[in-house]
Design an enzyme around this catalytic site. Structure first.
Site, PDB file in Angstrom:
ATOM      1  CG  HIS A  31      -2.040   7.614 -12.451  1.00  0.00           C
ATOM      2  ND1 HIS A  31      -3.015   8.590 -12.640  1.00  0.00           N
ATOM      3  CD2 HIS A  31      -1.941   7.397 -11.134  1.00  0.00           C
ATOM      4  CE1 HIS A  31      -3.414   9.131 -11.448  1.00  0.00           C
ATOM      5  NE2 HIS A  31      -2.727   8.209 -10.589  1.00  0.00           N
ATOM      6  CD  GLN A  75      -4.496   9.717   3.230  1.00  0.00           C
ATOM      7  OE1 GLN A  75      -4.061  10.636   2.699  1.00  0.00           O
ATOM      8  NE2 GLN A  75      -3.913   8.877   4.105  1.00  0.00           N
ATOM      9  CE1 TYR A 113      -2.811   6.384   1.666  1.00  0.00           C
ATOM     10  CE2 TYR A 113      -2.426   5.882  -0.375  1.00  0.00           C
ATOM     11  CZ  TYR A 113      -2.784   6.723   0.417  1.00  0.00           C
ATOM     12  OH  TYR A 113      -3.159   7.920   0.014  1.00  0.00           O
ATOM     13  CG  ASP A 115      -3.075  -4.671   2.871  1.00  0.00           C
ATOM     14  OD1 ASP A 115      -2.347  -5.052   1.899  1.00  0.00           O
ATOM     15  OD2 ASP A 115      -4.091  -5.041   3.381  1.00  0.00           O
ATOM     16  N   PRO A 116      -1.516  -1.582   0.047  1.00  0.00           N
ATOM     17  CG  PRO A 116       0.148  -1.356  -1.388  1.00  0.00           C
ATOM     18  CD  PRO A 116      -0.136  -1.741   0.107  1.00  0.00           C
ATOM     19  CG  PHE A 118      -1.174  -1.981  -6.299  1.00  0.00           C
ATOM     20  CD1 PHE A 118      -0.295  -0.942  -6.219  1.00  0.00           C
ATOM     21  CD2 PHE A 118      -0.616  -3.138  -5.547  1.00  0.00           C
ATOM     22  CE1 PHE A 118       0.902  -0.733  -5.523  1.00  0.00           C
ATOM     23  CE2 PHE A 118       0.263  -3.189  -5.005  1.00  0.00           C
ATOM     24  CZ  PHE A 118       1.202  -1.948  -4.846  1.00  0.00           C
ATOM     25  CG  HIS A 119      -6.931   1.927  -7.397  1.00  0.00           C
ATOM     26  ND1 HIS A 119      -6.378   1.982  -6.232  1.00  0.00           N
ATOM     27  CD2 HIS A 119      -7.418   3.309  -7.612  1.00  0.00           C
ATOM     28  CE1 HIS A 119      -6.572   3.253  -5.863  1.00  0.00           C
ATOM     29  NE2 HIS A 119      -7.247   3.883  -6.891  1.00  0.00           N
ATOM     30  CB  SER A 121      -8.957   6.678 -10.718  1.00  0.00           C
ATOM     31  OG  SER A 121      -8.546   6.324  -9.575  1.00  0.00           O
TER      32      SER A 121
END
Length: 176
Positions: A31, A75, A113, A115-116, A118-119, A121
């Site tokens: 996702h 985090q 966040y 300044d994300p 987007f990725h 995993s």
């Protein structure tokens, strides 16, 4: 649902990365996050989902490309992840986040966040092992992605729906 070729690429990447970090485990579901994990009180779920549905209703389907290998830690640095970062489609994702953030604000919940990155995993391990995965390993993983047949086609993802997971329930919001 992950395509067979994607799972092939995943297997190549994970088995190579395990030569640096043997404890890496491949993700079983994939996702891309548009929010942090938040705690929803039970009586908030329906109004929250309703609000999301309204805010996402106007969005059209779009493509994004996730083809840049990156190393992430959570985090509190208790887990390390290898992910594919989005290199195209960032703007549309930011627009979606802005709507999701508005809904979170309605419920006094933390927004995404500022300044994300987007990725998606691909694999994870316990602890902060980013030092072992960055540099040489990361370059080799990127070479695997760049050299993988069909990778340009494979890593171009069409966004057809947004999903919200609450407990073990999924709510789906189709894009137009």
């Amino acid at each position: 649902v992950a395509q067979e070729e994607f799972l092939e690429l995943l297997e190549l990447l994970v088995s190579h990365a395990r030569t640096y970090v043997p404890s890496l485990a491949a993700m079983e579901e994939f996702h891309l996050s548009l929010s942090q994990c938040v705690v929803l009180r039970y009586h908030w779920i329906q109004p929250f989902v309703h609000s999301l549905r309204e805010r996402l209703a106007a969005f059209h389907r779009f493509f994004c490309v996730a083809d840049q290998v990156k190393v992430y830690t959570n985090q509190n640095k208790t887990r390390t992840f290898i992910g594919l970062e989005v290199s195209a489609g960032h703007f549309q994702l930011l627009e979606l986040v802005s709507e999701v953030d508005s809904v979170l604000e309605e419920f006094d919940l933390p927004t995404f966040y500022k300044d994300p990155s987007f990725h998606i995993s691909l694999a994870w391990c316990v602890g902060d092992l980013s030092g072992k995965l960055e540099g040489q390993c990361l370059r080799e993983l990127q070479d695997i992605v760049d050299g993988f047949e069909e990778s340009a086609f494979l890593l171009r993802i069409q966004w057809e729906q947004i999903r919200c997971k609450s407990g073990n329930k999924y709510f789906s919001f189709p894009l137009r």
